[in-house]
Design an enzyme around this catalytic site. Structure first.
Site, mmCIF file in Angstrom:
data_model
loop_
_atom_site.group_PDB
_atom_site.id
_atom_site.type_symbol
_atom_site.label_atom_id
_atom_site.label_comp_id
_atom_site.label_asym_id
_atom_site.label_seq_id
_atom_site.Cartn_x
_atom_site.Cartn_y
_atom_site.Cartn_z
ATOM 1 N N MET A 22 -10.579 6.872 3.354
ATOM 2 C CA MET A 22 -9.223 7.113 3.826
ATOM 3 C C MET A 22 -9.084 6.872 5.321
ATOM 4 S SD MET A 22 -6.815 10.533 3.631
ATOM 5 C CE MET A 22 -6.664 10.496 1.846
ATOM 6 N N ARG A 75 20.236 -10.016 -4.209
ATOM 7 C CA ARG A 75 19.755 -8.688 -3.823
ATOM 8 C C ARG A 75 20.965 -7.858 -3.423
ATOM 9 N NH1 ARG A 75 15.098 -8.610 0.675
ATOM 10 N NH2 ARG A 75 16.849 -9.384 1.933
ATOM 11 N N TYR A 88 -18.579 6.055 -0.732
ATOM 12 C CA TYR A 88 -18.113 6.598 -2.003
ATOM 13 C C TYR A 88 -18.512 5.711 -3.177
ATOM 14 C CZ TYR A 88 -15.076 10.053 0.255
ATOM 15 O OH TYR A 88 -14.587 11.113 0.973
ATOM 16 N N LYS A 110 13.200 -4.211 12.216
ATOM 17 C CA LYS A 110 13.153 -3.224 11.143
ATOM 18 C C LYS A 110 11.704 -2.890 10.806
ATOM 19 C CE LYS A 110 13.302 -6.667 7.426
ATOM 20 N NZ LYS A 110 13.923 -7.055 6.145
#
Length: 377
Positions: A322, A145, A272, A47
């Site tokens: 980023m 859950r 930055y 998964k």
């Protein structure tokens, strides 16, 4: 020389990539297989894009290695594997109720956590004239859950006795803290509850489905409860629950230096917010093409971690951008195009997780699909 198979378009020498070491994967698979009885089936979790390792590529490796089952979280993940040619059974852990047509069409096997899902599935199967469709009944033994509570087993078994649309392939539950010795008594209570409720279901339907409750940590710490099948997740990717066991890291996140700059104090600051400070004697920085959009958490910036370059550890400097970040490589011989290892043998994903106060799962699954996966044989 290593043979490399590119798992997508492009060239493994371009920019950044996640190298998947087939040999290490097979070693880890063999380790966990050695803890099991020959008759115990082994399910591998793929998964979340195989915990960030590349679902199609990893599923193919596990199919060839001899895994009995695969498991995904959502139907769309199972459909992707079937379209890629994966043939072994696939359990959909969170099947929901909106994709039954796809589950049926692609031969996926849904996990059933409640009566709502079961009744909705049976209605769809009846409309299609289908019988004995394989399902996996999820029990809640303390994780709280998903899954049937003990108080709901009676309603479940009454319904299962009356329908021929489904056939229970397995009954399963999930351990909440199998890796933690301080919770061993709770783990034992989960197993006891699971066994009782699973036996009640078996008696009601008149046949015995497979039982499975062990996750990776459970396989290592509670092999006496392997039942008919176990579910191997984080362990196959190189993370053990036992401090004395060092599994082989399967993934190595690597990239190449884009540019090197020799900076003097009068050049100001770096990145930055002008957070990266230049040393009095000057600082040499290397810019690499990975940033927080590539899973490099911003909290790793400003020297909070270091990566591997030409056999030396080099710290981050300045804020993570980023798509890029900068490294202080002062005193380390390097050239543009040299390889930097974000995690792998060193530093490990576990080390980065420790810096961030999280778990290796999050490190692995944070690597986006734009990072090319390459199988290294």
């Amino acid at each position: 020389m290593e043979e490399k198979v590119v798992a997508g378009a492009g060239n493994e020498d371009d920019f950044s990539r996640l190298e998947i070491n087939l040999g290490n994967c097979i070693k880890n698979y063999g380790y966990f297989r050695s803890l099991l009885k020959p008759s115990t089936k082994l399910l591998v979790l793929v998964k979340a894009n195989a915990y960030g390792h590349g679902a199609v590529e990893f599923a193919s490796m596990m199919e060839q290695a001899g895994a009995d089952y695969l498991a995904v979280a959502y139907p769309v993940e199972g459909v992707e594997l079937r379209k890629a040619g994966i043939r072994i059974p696939i359990l959909v852990l969170t099947a929901g109720t909106d994709f039954f047509d796809e589950i049926i069409e692609y031969g996926l096997e849904p996990g059933i956590p409640n009566m709502y899902t079961l009744k909705a599935l049976c209605k769809t199967l009846e409309a299609k004239g289908l019988k004995d469709f394989p399902v996996h009944v999820k029990l809640d033994t303390g994780m709280h859950r998903l899954g049937f509570m003990t108080s709901e087993i009676g309603e479940l078994t009454d319904f299962l006795r009356r329908t021929d649309t489904v056939k229970v392939r397995s009954v399963y539950s999930h351990l909440a803290a199998s890796e933690d010795p301080s919770h061993d008594s709770f783990t034992e209570s989960q197993v006891a509850m699971f066994r009782t409720n699973a036996d009640n279901i078996s008696e009601a339907v008149g046949y015995r489905p497979m039982y499975h409750i062990l996750n990776s940590a459970g396989i290592e710490r509670f092999p006496q409860y392997q039942f008919d099948m176990v579910r191997l997740g984080i362990g196959i990717y190189g993370i053990s629950a036992l401090p004395e066991v060092r599994l082989a890291p399967v993934a190595s996140f690597k990239c190449k230096i884009l540019q090197i700059k020799h900076l003097k104090p009068e050049d100001g600051a770096i990145g930055y917010g002008c957070c990266g400070r230049i040393a009095a004697g000057g600082t040499v920085i290397a810019t690499i093409p990975v940033g927080y959009a590539d899973g490099i958490d911003r909290h790793l910036g400003n020297g909070h971690c270091s990566f591997m370059l030409n056999g030396r550890r080099v710290p981050t400097i300045g804020n993570i951008c980023m798509d890029m970040c900068m490294l202080d490589i002062t005193g380390v011989p390097a050239e543009t195009g040299d390889t930097v290892t974000i995690f792998g043998e060193e530093p490990t994903a576990s080390e980065l997780a420790s810096v961030l106060g999280t778990i290796p799962y999050e490190i692995f699954t944070s690597i986006p699909r734009r990072i090319e996966r390459i199988i290294v044989k």
